[in-house]
Design an enzyme around this catalytic site. Structure first.
Site, short mmCIF file in Angstrom:
data_model
loop_
_atom_site.label_atom_id
_atom_site.label_comp_id
_atom_site.label_asym_id
_atom_site.label_seq_id
_atom_site.Cartn_x
_atom_site.Cartn_y
_atom_site.Cartn_z
N ASP A 1 0.81 -0.94 0.20
CA ASP A 1 0.08 0.03 0.16
C ASP A 1 0.88 1.08 0.07
OD1 ASP A 1 -2.21 1.54 0.13
OD2 ASP A 1 -2.25 1.58 2.55
N SER B 1 -4.91 2.28 -1.13
CA SER B 1 -4.95 2.08 -2.48
C SER B 1 -5.29 0.61 -3.24
CB SER B 1 -4.43 2.81 -3.56
OG SER B 1 -3.12 2.73 -3.30
N ASN C 1 1.68 -8.05 -7.26
CA ASN C 1 0.59 -8.38 -6.37
C ASN C 1 -0.36 -9.70 -6.97
OD1 ASN C 1 0.93 -6.06 -5.00
ND2 ASN C 1 -0.42 -4.87 -6.07
N HIS D 1 11.06 -10.57 5.79
CA HIS D 1 11.24 -11.68 5.27
C HIS D 1 11.45 -12.81 6.35
CE1 HIS D 1 11.33 -10.12 0.80
NE2 HIS D 1 10.29 -9.87 1.76
C1 HEM Z 1 13.80 -5.86 -1.59
C2 HEM Z 1 12.76 -5.49 -1.58
C3 HEM Z 1 11.47 -6.41 -1.64
C4 HEM Z 1 11.47 -7.51 -2.16
C5 HEM Z 1 12.15 -7.67 -3.87
C6 HEM Z 1 10.32 -8.48 -2.00
C7 HEM Z 1 9.90 -9.51 -2.76
C8 HEM Z 1 8.99 -10.45 -2.24
C9 HEM Z 1 8.66 -11.55 -2.86
C10 HEM Z 1 8.77 -12.02 -4.18
C11 HEM Z 1 7.88 -12.32 -1.77
C12 HEM Z 1 7.12 -13.54 -2.16
C13 HEM Z 1 5.68 -13.43 -2.78
C14 HEM Z 1 5.23 -14.60 -3.52
O1 HEM Z 1 6.11 -15.39 -3.99
O2 HEM Z 1 3.90 -14.71 -3.60
C15 HEM Z 1 7.84 -11.46 -0.77
C16 HEM Z 1 6.99 -12.02 0.46
C17 HEM Z 1 7.02 -11.07 1.55
N1 HEM Z 1 7.38 -9.83 1.79
FE1 HEM Z 1 8.74 -8.73 0.51
N2 HEM Z 1 10.07 -7.80 -0.72
C18 HEM Z 1 10.67 -6.65 -0.52
C19 HEM Z 1 10.69 -5.82 0.68
C20 HEM Z 1 9.66 -6.22 1.59
C21 HEM Z 1 9.38 -5.37 2.68
C22 HEM Z 1 10.21 -4.01 2.62
C23 HEM Z 1 8.54 -5.85 3.31
C24 HEM Z 1 7.81 -5.41 4.86
C25 HEM Z 1 8.07 -4.05 5.30
C26 HEM Z 1 8.00 -7.09 3.09
C27 HEM Z 1 7.22 -8.10 3.61
C28 HEM Z 1 6.94 -9.45 3.01
C29 HEM Z 1 6.38 -10.26 3.56
C30 HEM Z 1 5.86 -10.30 4.97
C31 HEM Z 1 6.40 -11.56 2.84
C32 HEM Z 1 5.60 -12.78 2.94
C33 HEM Z 1 4.10 -12.73 2.36
C34 HEM Z 1 3.34 -14.09 2.37
O3 HEM Z 1 3.72 -15.01 3.29
O4 HEM Z 1 2.66 -14.20 1.55
N3 HEM Z 1 8.93 -7.15 1.83
N4 HEM Z 1 8.40 -10.32 -1.02
#
Ligand code: HEM
Length: 323
Positions: A60, A69, A87, A186
Site C-alpha cells: 500500500d 489504494s 501483487n 522476510h
Molecule cells: C527488497 C525489496 C523486496 C522484495 C524484492 C520483496 C519481494 C517479495 C517476494 C517476491 C515475496 C514472495 C511473494 C510470492 O512469492 O508470492 C515477498 C514476500 C513477503 N514480503 Fe517482501 N519484498 C521486499 C521487501 C519487503 C518489505 C520492505 C516488506 C515489509 C515491510 C516485505 C514483506 C514481505 C512479507 C511479510 C512477505 C511474506 C508474504 C506471504 O507469506 O505471503 N517485503 N516479498
C-alpha cells in the site's frame, strides 16, 4: 553510485497534516482493541496471516503513499492495483482487513480509514509473531484512486539488482538502513517457486558474487521448485524459524541461504558494502534489529501524499470508494 540515487529522492513523507498517536481517542477509543482482537484470532488460526498483512501494508505505502489504494477492487470506473505484477496471485489478506473494517464500522461508523487499519494491523501482526512493539501515528485518509502503473513500477522485484531495489526505497524517502531493516520482514512468510526459481537454478545475471547455497538446502528447494511447473509451490523465506519474527533471516543471508535473489543481494552483491555491514549487524544484534525495524516501519507508514488528505475519505468498504 548511491550518491546518484539521492537525486531522485522524493520527499514522500509529507507533513501535511501530521499524523498523531491519539487521532481516534475521542471518535473511536476502542480502535486498537478491535484490531488487536481480530488479528489475534487470525494469527492464532494461521501465523501466515501476520506475513500477509505486513506485506499488504508495504505494498500500500509504496504506491501513492499509505492510502489504502491497494485494497480497492477493479470496477468499471476504477482500475485497482491487485493485478500489478508483484501483487497478482500473490498479495493476500484482503478478507481479514474486510473483517476488521466491518467490526469497526459497527462500533464507530465512518471514522477509521482503511489505510490506518492496515497500519495498526501490520504492527499487531509483527507483535503476535514475536516482534517488537511501536506506537502507530494515525490519521491517514483513504484514496479515491489507485494506480496500476505505479504499482508495476514502484514495487521491488525478487530478481532485480541491488541498486535498482535501493533506488525504489530511496524514492520513497527510505534510507539504505531502512531498506535492510524492513527487509527483515522476510523472517516470516512464504515465497512462491516462480519467484525463487532464478535463484536456485542460477539464472540471475545481476551484481551478486553468487554466495553458494549449501547442497542439502539447494536440493530441498529444487524438489519444491522444479525447472518447469510448480510455479505456485511455496516455501519459507526464513528456513529456520519461519513463523517467528526474529533476526534469523539475516543469519540465512550470512550463510548464503537467502531464498530470493533480492534478499541474498543485500549480503552478496559487489555493490553491497553498506548493506552487507547492516546485515552483519542485525544478524549479530537482535535488539538493534528490533529498534531499527520499529523506527523504519513508522517511517514507511508515514509515507503519505497530500492529495489523499485533500481528496481522500474514510471508505465504508475498503474495496470500493464511497459513492
Ligand atoms: C527488497 C525489496 C523486496 C522484495 C524484492 C520483496 C519481494 C517479495 C517476494 C517476491 C515475496 C514472495 C511473494 C510470492 O512469492 O508470492 C515477498 C514476500 C513477503 N514480503 Fe517482501 N519484498 C521486499 C521487501 C519487503 C518489505 C520492505 C516488506 C515489509 C515491510 C516485505 C514483506 C514481505 C512479507 C511479510 C512477505 C511474506 C508474504 C506471504 O507469506 O505471503 N517485503 N516479498
Amino acid at each position: 553510485m548511491l550518491f546518484c540515487l539521492i537525486f531522485i529522492f522524493r520527499n514522500a513523507a509529507s507533513d501535511y497534516p501530521p499524523l498523531t498517536l491519539d487521532y481516534y481517542k475521542s471518535t473511536c477509543p476502542t480502535v486498537f482493541e478491535i484490531v488487536r482482537k481480530e488479528m489475534e484470532c487470525a494469527v492464532l488460526s494461521d501465523p501466515r496471516n501476520a506475513a500477509l498483512v505486513v506485506r499488504l501494508h508495504m505494498h500500500d505505502c509504496f504506491v501513492q503513499g499509505c492510502d489504502g489504494s491497494v485494497l480497492l477492487d477493479d470496477t468499471i470506473d476504477l482500475q485497482g492495483e491487485k493485478k500489478a505484477s508483484e501483487n497478482i496471485h500473490s498479495l493476500k489478506g484482503f478478507r481479514l482487513i474486510d473483517r476488521i473494517k466491518n467490526m469497526l464500522e459497527s462500533e464507530c461508523p465512518g471514522i477509521v480509514s482503511c489505510a490506518d487499519i492496515l497500519t495498526i494491523a501490520a504492527r499487531d501482526a509483527v507483535i503476535l509473531v514475536g516482534g517488537p512493539y511501536w506506537d502507530v501515528p494515525l490519521g491517514r485518509k483513504d484514496s479515491r484512486t489507485a494506480s496500476l502503473e505505479l504499482a508495476n513500477s514502484n514495487l521491488p522485484d525478487a530478481n532485480e539488482g541491488l541498486l535498482s531495489i535501493l533506488s525504489k526505497f530511496i524514492y520513497q524517502g527510505l534510507s539504505v538502513t531502512d531498506t535492510v531493516a524492513l527487509l527483515g520482514s522476510h523472517t516470516i512468510g512464504m515465497a512462491r517457486c516462480v519467484n525463487f526459481r532464478p535463484r536456485i537454478y542460477g539464472d540471475f545475471e545481476a551484481t551478486s558474487d553468487k554466495t553458494p547455497i549449501s547442497e542439502a538446502y539447494l536440493s530441498n528447494l529444487k524438489s519444491i521448485c522444479p525447472t518447469v511447473g510448480g510455479d505456485k509451490n511455496i516455501t519459507a523465506m526464513d528456513n529456520v524459524t519461519p513463523n517467528l519474527f526474529d533476526n534469523s533471516f539475516y543469519l540465512t543471508l550470512v550463510r548464503g541461504e537467502g531464498l530470493l535473489n533480492s534478499d541474498q543481494e543485500m549480503y552478496s552483491s559487489v555493490f553491497g558494502i553498506e548493506t552487507r555491514k547492516l546485515v552483519n549487524k542485525f544478524a549479530e544484534d537482535p535488539i538493534a534489529f528490533f529498534q531499527q525495524f520499529s523506527e523504519s516501519m513508522v517511517k514507511m507508514g508515514n509515507i503519505t501524499n497530500s492529495d489523499s488528505f485533500v481528496t481522500g475519505e474514510v471508505r465504508r468498504n475498503c474495496r470500493f470508494v464511497n459513492t
